[in-house]
Design a protein around this motif. Structure first.
Motif, PDB file in Angstrom:
ATOM      1  N   ALA A   1       0.831  -1.205   0.000  1.00 44.92           N
ATOM      2  CA  ALA A   1       0.000   0.000   0.000  1.00 44.92           C
ATOM      3  C   ALA A   1       0.864   1.254   0.000  1.00 44.92           C
ATOM      4  O   ALA A   1       0.555   2.239  -0.688  1.00 44.92           O
ATOM      5  N   TYR A   2       1.944   1.239   0.776  1.00 46.33           N
ATOM      6  CA  TYR A   2       2.842   2.394   0.794  1.00 46.33           C
ATOM      7  C   TYR A   2       3.478   2.623  -0.583  1.00 46.33           C
ATOM      8  O   TYR A   2       3.593   3.764  -1.045  1.00 46.33           O
ATOM      9  N   ILE A   3       3.891   1.541  -1.212  1.00 48.93           N
ATOM     10  CA  ILE A   3       4.489   1.672  -2.548  1.00 48.93           C
ATOM     11  C   ILE A   3       3.473   2.247  -3.524  1.00 48.93           C
ATOM     12  O   ILE A   3       3.781   3.143  -4.324  1.00 48.93           O
ATOM     13  N   HIS A   4       2.255   1.730  -3.460  1.00 46.94           N
ATOM     14  CA  HIS A   4       1.194   2.230  -4.336  1.00 46.94           C
ATOM     15  C   HIS A   4       0.940   3.709  -4.073  1.00 46.94           C
ATOM     16  O   HIS A   4       0.803   4.502  -5.027  1.00 46.94           O
ATOM     17  N   ALA A   5       0.892   4.078  -2.803  1.00 48.74           N
ATOM     18  CA  ALA A   5       0.644   5.479  -2.460  1.00 48.74           C
ATOM     19  C   ALA A   5       1.766   6.367  -2.966  1.00 48.74           C
ATOM     20  O   ALA A   5       1.517   7.450  -3.523  1.00 48.74           O
ATOM     21  N   PHE A   6       2.999   5.928  -2.804  1.00 49.52           N
ATOM     22  CA  PHE A   6       4.146   6.727  -3.259  1.00 49.52           C
ATOM     23  C   PHE A   6       4.092   6.944  -4.768  1.00 49.52           C
ATOM     24  O   PHE A   6       4.327   8.060  -5.254  1.00 49.52           O
ATOM     25  N   LEU A   7       3.771   5.887  -5.498  1.00 48.69           N
ATOM     26  CA  LEU A   7       3.746   5.985  -6.964  1.00 48.69           C
ATOM     27  C   LEU A   7       2.580   6.822  -7.475  1.00 48.69           C
ATOM     28  O   LEU A   7       2.602   7.268  -8.623  1.00 48.69           O
ATOM     29  N   HIS A   8       1.573   7.031  -6.626  1.00 47.64           N
ATOM     30  CA  HIS A   8       0.386   7.759  -7.063  1.00 47.64           C
ATOM     31  C   HIS A   8       0.139   9.016  -6.228  1.00 47.64           C
ATOM     32  O   HIS A   8      -0.996   9.487  -6.144  1.00 47.64           O
ATOM     33  N   LEU A   9       1.177   9.544  -5.620  1.00 51.30           N
ATOM     34  CA  LEU A   9       1.008  10.749  -4.805  1.00 51.30           C
ATOM     35  C   LEU A   9       0.457  11.916  -5.616  1.00 51.30           C
ATOM     36  O   LEU A   9      -0.291  12.744  -5.090  1.00 51.30           O
ATOM     37  N   ALA A  10       0.821  11.972  -6.878  1.00 55.71           N
ATOM     38  CA  ALA A  10       0.345  13.072  -7.716  1.00 55.71           C
ATOM     39  C   ALA A  10      -1.176  13.035  -7.876  1.00 55.71           C
ATOM     40  O   ALA A  10      -1.791  14.062  -8.206  1.00 55.71           O
ATOM     41  N   ALA A  11      -1.780  11.873  -7.631  1.00 57.69           N
ATOM     42  CA  ALA A  11      -3.233  11.752  -7.766  1.00 57.69           C
ATOM     43  C   ALA A  11      -3.961  12.223  -6.509  1.00 57.69           C
ATOM     44  O   ALA A  11      -5.185  12.357  -6.528  1.00 57.69           O
ATOM     45  N   PHE A  12      -3.220  12.473  -5.436  1.00 56.77           N
ATOM     46  CA  PHE A  12      -3.856  12.920  -4.203  1.00 56.77           C
ATOM     47  C   PHE A  12      -4.360  14.342  -4.366  1.00 56.77           C
ATOM     48  O   PHE A  12      -3.655  15.223  -4.845  1.00 56.77           O
ATOM     49  N   ARG A  13      -5.612  14.558  -3.962  1.00 50.89           N
ATOM     50  CA  ARG A  13      -6.213  15.880  -4.011  1.00 50.89           C
ATOM     51  C   ARG A  13      -6.372  16.394  -2.595  1.00 50.89           C
ATOM     52  O   ARG A  13      -6.969  15.741  -1.750  1.00 50.89           O
TER      53      ARG A  13
END
Length: 228
Positions: A62-74
């Motif tokens: 989950a952390y890896i997924h979050a790191f790779l998709h941080l740009a998608a965080f609003r």
């Protein structure tokens, strides 16, 4: 300071600022977020997967997924909610893949929306004395055992509300269910936990101030010695 240059990150830096710095290239700042949310997110994953090792694996992914998709965080939503949702999805995905349960958790399962008032969350007083620490450890293990017996939906809500003390409004947003549903599930989870713990306490009544074994033998010997 140019906007594309990462600033110094610390444990006091807000989530949103850390996310901005990481996106800007300050990858080491991600460690702060991992340490900040490790306790909460492990409990969330553990409440779903019921095994420490599985929860740890899910947490890492989950952390890896979050790191790779941080740009998608609003930033309109709480980062903690966004990150916790990723952990939940990763944990549920592992259950579906491994077919550990016949019925996969449905976070939108309907529960009769009874308007039940919430009671106080469970709090534990911390003591420094060794005997209190031993007692707290035993109590914690007992609570963990009883938590594992709760239905998955109730267990997850109990972890989020009672253990992590996340407000009902945030839990509702996290699970994408009405707040009334969160209140109902939490009430039911607390009720089941109290009943289970009460049964354990009642079963132990017979052992209160137990006086047997060596202690009993010692008194018997002393009394009989005086009678001779």
């Amino acid at each position: 300071m140019p906007l594309d240059m990462p600033r110094t990150a610390s444990a006091e830096t807000s989530d949103n600022d850390l996310v901005f710095q990481i996106i800007a290239g300050n990858t080491p700042a991600f460690e702060i977020l991992v340490r900040r949310y490790n306790p909460r997110l492990f409990r969330v994953a553990r409440s779903i997967l019921k095994q420490d090792a599985d929860a740890e694996d899910a947490l890492q992914e989950a952390y890896i997924h979050a790191f790779l998709h941080l740009a998608a965080f609003r930033a309109e939503a709480l980062f903690s909610t966004w990150l916790t949702r990723i952990v939940i999805n990763e944990s549920l995905g592992r259950i579906r893949k491994n077919r550990q349960w016949n019925n996969v958790i449905d976070l939108h399962e309907n529960i009769s929306p009874t308007d039940i008032a919430e009671g106080a969350t469970m709090r534990v007083t911390h003591h420094s004395e060794p005997e209190h620490q031993v007692l707290q450890t035993e109590i914690r293990h007992l609570i963990e055992q009883k938590l594992d017996t709760l239905p998955p939906l109730l267990r997850l809500v109990f972890i989020l509300r009672a253990i992590e003390e996340i407000p009902s409004t945030e839990v509702a947003a996290l699970l994408e269910v009405p707040e009334a549903t969160v209140r109902t599930r939490f009430f039911r989870a607390r009720q089941l936990m109290q009943e289970a713990l009460s049964r354990e306490i009642e079963a132990a009544y017979g052992d209160v101030f137990a006086f047997d074994g060596e202690r009993c033998d010692k008194i018997v010997a002393a009394v009989m010695a005086r009678l001779h």
